[in-house]
Design an enzyme around this catalytic site. Structure first.
Site: not given
Length: 93
Positions: A20, A38
């Site tokens: 990320r 996520n």
């Protein structure tokens, strides 16, 4: 300049490897706005918005895994019809 918005979902070794944060880094470099998060199933979901050429570069970076520790097994994308613009690219929890 034509802007597009896409959703992307990737699976593989994409959680717990900095995926990320490295995705955000690439997005910031390419002036892409949106978010990455996520998912409960182990995938990563992205909504991204920006100029078409930059979006193509961003998608290529996501497919290749923006972090050397990650590995993308599957990649899906869909064009979204979003009426609201994003101001920045965020990592969501």
């Amino acid at each position: 300049m034509v802007e597009i918005t896409k959703s992307m979902r990737v699976t593989g070794l994409v959680q717990g490897v900095g995926f990320r944060w490295m995705t955000k880094r690439v997005a910031d470099q390419l002036k892409i706005r949106g978010f990455v998060r996520n998912e409960w199933d182990g995938s990563v979901y992205i909504e991204a918005q920006g100029p078409a050429l930059n979006m193509a570069k961003f998608a290529a970076a996501v497919k290749a895994s923006p972090t050397p520790s990650g590995r993308v097994a599957t990649y899906e994308e869909h064009v979204l019809d979003k009426d609201f613009p994003y101001d920045e690219f965020q990592v969501k929890y």
